[in-house]
Design a protein around this motif. Sequence first.
Motif, PDB file in Angstrom:
ATOM      1  N   THR A 152      -4.994   7.439  -7.907  1.00 53.91           N
ATOM      2  CA  THR A 152      -6.221   7.014  -7.239  1.00 53.91           C
ATOM      3  C   THR A 152      -6.937   6.013  -8.118  1.00 53.91           C
ATOM      4  OG1 THR A 152      -7.438   8.857  -8.210  1.00 53.91           O
ATOM      5  CG2 THR A 152      -6.473   9.206  -6.029  1.00 53.91           C
ATOM      6  N   THR A 178      -5.763  -3.865  -0.549  1.00 51.93           N
ATOM      7  CA  THR A 178      -4.354  -4.127  -0.828  1.00 51.93           C
ATOM      8  C   THR A 178      -3.844  -5.275   0.028  1.00 51.93           C
ATOM      9  OG1 THR A 178      -4.069  -1.761  -1.280  1.00 51.93           O
ATOM     10  CG2 THR A 178      -2.078  -3.076  -1.024  1.00 51.93           C
ATOM     11  N   HIS A 228       0.836  -1.207   0.000  1.00 47.53           N
ATOM     12  CA  HIS A 228       0.000   0.000   0.000  1.00 47.53           C
ATOM     13  C   HIS A 228       0.870   1.256   0.000  1.00 47.53           C
ATOM     14  CE1 HIS A 228      -3.826   2.063   0.537  1.00 47.53           C
ATOM     15  NE2 HIS A 228      -3.257   2.819   1.457  1.00 47.53           N
ATOM     16  N   THR A 229       1.972   1.214   0.743  1.00 44.42           N
ATOM     17  CA  THR A 229       2.905   2.340   0.776  1.00 44.42           C
ATOM     18  C   THR A 229       3.527   2.579  -0.597  1.00 44.42           C
ATOM     19  OG1 THR A 229       3.432   1.929   3.108  1.00 44.42           O
ATOM     20  CG2 THR A 229       5.003   3.251   1.853  1.00 44.42           C
ATOM     21  N   ALA A 246       0.835   4.003  -2.844  1.00 46.49           N
ATOM     22  CA  ALA A 246       0.463   5.363  -2.447  1.00 46.49           C
ATOM     23  C   ALA A 246       1.483   6.388  -2.940  1.00 46.49           C
ATOM     24  CB  ALA A 246       0.328   5.448  -0.933  1.00 46.49           C
ATOM     25  N   ARG A 247       2.732   5.997  -3.004  1.00 50.89           N
ATOM     26  CA  ARG A 247       3.776   6.921  -3.459  1.00 50.89           C
ATOM     27  C   ARG A 247       3.609   7.310  -4.922  1.00 50.89           C
ATOM     28  NH1 ARG A 247       9.086   5.875  -3.823  1.00 50.89           N
ATOM     29  NH2 ARG A 247       9.643   8.040  -3.487  1.00 50.89           N
ATOM     30  N   SER A 278      -5.174  -0.295  -9.390  1.00 49.98           N
ATOM     31  CA  SER A 278      -4.732   0.802  -8.527  1.00 49.98           C
ATOM     32  C   SER A 278      -3.403   1.393  -8.956  1.00 49.98           C
ATOM     33  CB  SER A 278      -4.621   0.310  -7.077  1.00 49.98           C
ATOM     34  OG  SER A 278      -3.723  -0.781  -6.998  1.00 49.98           O
ATOM     35  N   ASP A 296      -7.504   1.265  -4.092  1.00 51.89           N
ATOM     36  CA  ASP A 296      -6.737   2.081  -3.166  1.00 51.89           C
ATOM     37  C   ASP A 296      -6.995   1.766  -1.698  1.00 51.89           C
ATOM     38  OD1 ASP A 296      -6.631   5.159  -5.089  1.00 51.89           O
ATOM     39  OD2 ASP A 296      -5.241   3.490  -4.970  1.00 51.89           O
ATOM     40  N   SER A 297      -8.083   1.122  -1.344  1.00 52.59           N
ATOM     41  CA  SER A 297      -8.382   0.860   0.053  1.00 52.59           C
ATOM     42  C   SER A 297      -7.315  -0.046   0.653  1.00 52.59           C
ATOM     43  CB  SER A 297      -9.758   0.214   0.209  1.00 52.59           C
ATOM     44  OG  SER A 297      -9.744  -1.103  -0.279  1.00 52.59           O
ATOM     45  N   PHE A 298      -6.978   0.232   1.908  1.00 57.29           N
ATOM     46  CA  PHE A 298      -5.904  -0.513   2.567  1.00 57.29           C
ATOM     47  C   PHE A 298      -6.220  -2.003   2.638  1.00 57.29           C
ATOM     48  CE2 PHE A 298      -4.187  -2.292   6.550  1.00 57.29           C
ATOM     49  CZ  PHE A 298      -2.833  -2.193   6.268  1.00 57.29           C
ATOM     50  N   GLY A 314       0.905   8.226  -6.276  1.00 57.43           N
ATOM     51  CA  GLY A 314      -0.037   9.338  -6.390  1.00 57.43           C
ATOM     52  C   GLY A 314      -1.191   9.058  -7.324  1.00 57.43           C
TER      53      GLY A 314
END
Length: 303
Positions: free
Chosen positions: A220, A229, A211-212, A215-216, A264, A224-226, A218
């Motif tokens: 969407t 993932t 997820h990290t 997320a980097r 994602s 995207d939900s934790f 950028g």
Amino acid sequence: MKVARFLGVLITLASWVYVARALVKNWQLPADVSIPSTIAEILVLSFVYVVALMVLAFAWQRLLIFSGCAGIPPPRALIIFGKSEVQKYIPSNVVHFVSRYFQAQQSGATIRQVGMSLFLEAGLIVFTGAVITLLGDVDHLTELTHVNPAIWQAIIALCLLPLVFWHTAGSLLSRFSFFRALNWSERGRLSVAVSILCYLTFFLICGGIIHTLVARLGITGAGDSFFKTVSIAALAWVAGYVVVGSPGGIGVREGVLIYALTGSAGSFSAYVAVTYRIVTLGGELWFFLICTLADRLAQRKAI
């Protein structure tokens, strides 16, 4: 077993081809992500993965207790696990189990106790991963296995029954010599429950790492939900674990990640999958070095 290994090799080779094509077609470094920052992120996340491996080691130690071996304390189990885990990259995907097997014997465990703990570990970690996948990413599981979700749910419900009806299960299974030596007391049930919680924590950490990385970027998207993932991480890890003949799940795990993360991470899914592999490999190497050093220090104190 030969058929399973043959199929496993075919799946592994097909996964390598799929991953290679994805790398050639989609590999690209995000414009706002520099190489130095990526290296720094990999180092930090690799140490986070060391924590995940420590959780796995503790889960195995609890399963040793359930298997009747209470003579290996958590620090020793940690060292045994850490020194052997990196050996899973040796072709055959079983060398690390053999190494753990002999090290545990040298620490006082019997052949039966170690064998049972490894058998239980394989079953419970796959079970936990399947539960997480069903709760968060059942669509991908259905597409990959072509098995109706209701069937998976029924299988998981059946697997939970022994933990719920613990003493009844113990009475029934103890009639078979294979299960007779297990610790069917409340302490045994607690050990199994703690192991499942450890495996859940392990998958949460793995999902957090992925997820990290996503997320980097950028971006969407639908994935995207934790928890989504985390479920993808569990599916990929279990897939790489169960395919016989895939060293460390290389290729299989990345193939599932690239396939499932497309929603994602888009064209960066190959970047995420490969970076995640580097993170986990780095964590396993760090864990191996730490445990090897700790073992040598313990041997010096014993002299």
